[in-house]
Write a protein that holds these residues in place. Structure first.
Motif, PDB file in Angstrom:
ATOM      1  N   PRO A 185     -77.809  98.025  67.271  1.00  0.00           N
ATOM      2  CA  PRO A 185     -76.982  96.818  67.218  1.00  0.00           C
ATOM      3  C   PRO A 185     -76.159  96.727  65.928  1.00  0.00           C
ATOM      4  O   PRO A 185     -75.006  96.271  65.957  1.00  0.00           O
ATOM      5  CB  PRO A 185     -77.998  95.672  67.301  1.00  0.00           C
ATOM      6  N   GLU A 186     -76.729  97.172  64.811  1.00  0.00           N
ATOM      7  CA  GLU A 186     -75.996  97.109  63.536  1.00  0.00           C
ATOM      8  C   GLU A 186     -74.800  98.062  63.540  1.00  0.00           C
ATOM      9  O   GLU A 186     -73.739  97.742  63.013  1.00  0.00           O
ATOM     10  CB  GLU A 186     -76.932  97.425  62.362  1.00  0.00           C
ATOM     11  N   VAL A 187     -74.961  99.250  64.144  1.00  0.00           N
ATOM     12  CA  VAL A 187     -73.854 100.217  64.195  1.00  0.00           C
ATOM     13  C   VAL A 187     -72.730  99.683  65.078  1.00  0.00           C
ATOM     14  O   VAL A 187     -71.545  99.751  64.721  1.00  0.00           O
ATOM     15  CB  VAL A 187     -74.349 101.595  64.674  1.00  0.00           C
ATOM     16  N   TYR A 188     -73.082  99.105  66.219  1.00  0.00           N
ATOM     17  CA  TYR A 188     -72.051  98.501  67.078  1.00  0.00           C
ATOM     18  C   TYR A 188     -71.361  97.340  66.363  1.00  0.00           C
ATOM     19  O   TYR A 188     -70.139  97.170  66.459  1.00  0.00           O
ATOM     20  CB  TYR A 188     -72.661  98.014  68.391  1.00  0.00           C
ATOM     21  N   GLY A 189     -72.154  96.531  65.634  1.00  0.00           N
ATOM     22  CA  GLY A 189     -71.576  95.412  64.883  1.00  0.00           C
ATOM     23  C   GLY A 189     -70.597  95.888  63.819  1.00  0.00           C
ATOM     24  O   GLY A 189     -69.525  95.293  63.617  1.00  0.00           O
ATOM     25  N   ARG A 190     -70.946  96.989  63.153  1.00  0.00           N
ATOM     26  CA  ARG A 190     -70.062  97.567  62.133  1.00  0.00           C
ATOM     27  C   ARG A 190     -68.764  98.065  62.781  1.00  0.00           C
ATOM     28  O   ARG A 190     -67.681  97.888  62.220  1.00  0.00           O
ATOM     29  CB  ARG A 190     -70.783  98.715  61.433  1.00  0.00           C
TER      30      ARG A 190
END
Length: 308
Positions: A185-190
């Motif tokens: 989720p953090e990579v997609y958010g970035r």
């Protein structure tokens, strides 16, 4: 219902995304994907045995300290979902032996879930069949149906709408593993942040999400040299911003002779495409010489299968 064994062993493969195009974020938080999965020879082994309740233990060749042992674990959810769907009142003890890196972008948790579905179906004699197991897999997560089928496949939607892709021959990869995982989720958010910024280094969201013909042609031809320039992962820029060491590994991999490379899925595993088994071992040796953890694998391989 068929005859019930006392215990079963199922093996399911990890995957790499040979191509991963990511569309804009939808209101539900998900992104449309156009991806090509390839199952590779790095495996999760799930052993299922009869039990009164639902229990789980995990060990393996990779760091398993972050793997949950309750209903947050996809394999546990898979077993309970199958029991509920088939009206089974028995329990199961699952022992997972992990060979796929945890939080490595290679779908290890999804492989566990696919293996648990196949194992419990055999253990309980429910005989749900491939179509119903696929439907259950899709309810568990976007990568679970692919882990069930294996091989090479094009994924659309959230990645769970699968079409088998013709892939001739064998593709050799060197995987460079990372001690520290990355949060999907953090990579997609970035990636969303990068796309919101003017002049972002990330690719603009593609107007249409289609896997390029160049990727499919190269797979059909079994030609690693043709596939190498077509490798793409829209999440790579986001992963490398958080982890500059991944960019350095990609550069070194190419310098050591890999035909091409990319971050696998949401990372941090790096997948380097090589021309042959001998070529892959040479690239692996050079990477090992830099102190990195490198494995030689090949694909495509079958999905979740009963062993023995």
């Amino acid at each position: 219902m068929g005859q019930r064994p006392d215990a079963v062993h199922v093996r399911a493969p990890g995957k790499i995304n040979v191509y991963l195009g990511v569309g804009p974020r939808h209101d539900d938080g998900y992104h449309s994907l156009a991806t090509v999965f390839q199952a590779v020879s790095l495996y999760e082994d799930v052993y299922a045995s009869a039990a009164a309740g639902f229990t789980l233990e995990v060990d393996g060749e990779v760091d398993v300290s972050g793997v949950p042992l309750d209903d947050r674990n996809l394999a546990m959810r898979a077993a309970k979902l199958l029991a509920q769907t088939a009206g089974v009142d028995a329990g199961v003890h699952l022992r997972i032996r992990k060979g796929v890196p945890v939080a490595g972008g290679m779908g290890g948790g999804s492989a566990d879930a696919a293996a648990a579905l196949v194992a419990c179906d055999a253990l309980w004699g429910t005989e749900l069949g491939a179509h119903r197991l696929h439907a259950l897999a899709a309810r568990l997560g976007a990568d679970v149906p692919f882990a069930l089928h294996g091989g090479t496949a094009v994924g659309a939607g959230r990645g769970d709408e699968l079409t088998p892709a013709l892939a001739r021959g064998r593709f050799d990869w060197v995987l460079v593993l990372s001690e520290q995982g990355l949060s999907t989720p953090e990579v997609y958010g970035r990636l969303d942040q990068l796309r919101a910024q003017e002049g972002a280094v990330a690719d603009d969201p593609p107007m249409s999400l289609d896997v390029p013909l160049a990727v499919l042609h190269a797979l059909r031809a079994g030609d690693a040299r043709e596939l190498a320039p077509a490798l793409l992962n829209d999440l790579e820029a986001a992963a490398v911003i958080d982890r500059p060491d991944l960019g350095a590994t990609l550069i070194d991999g190419i310098r050591f002779g890999a035909l091409g490379g990319l971050v696998s899925g949401s990372g941090p595993t790096i997948a380097l495409l090589c021309e042959s088994p001998e070529h892959a071992r040479a690239v692996q040796d050079q990477l090992l010489g830099t102190g990195r953890r490198a494995l030689h694998v090949h694909g495509p391989v079958p999905g979740a299968r009963l062993v023995g």
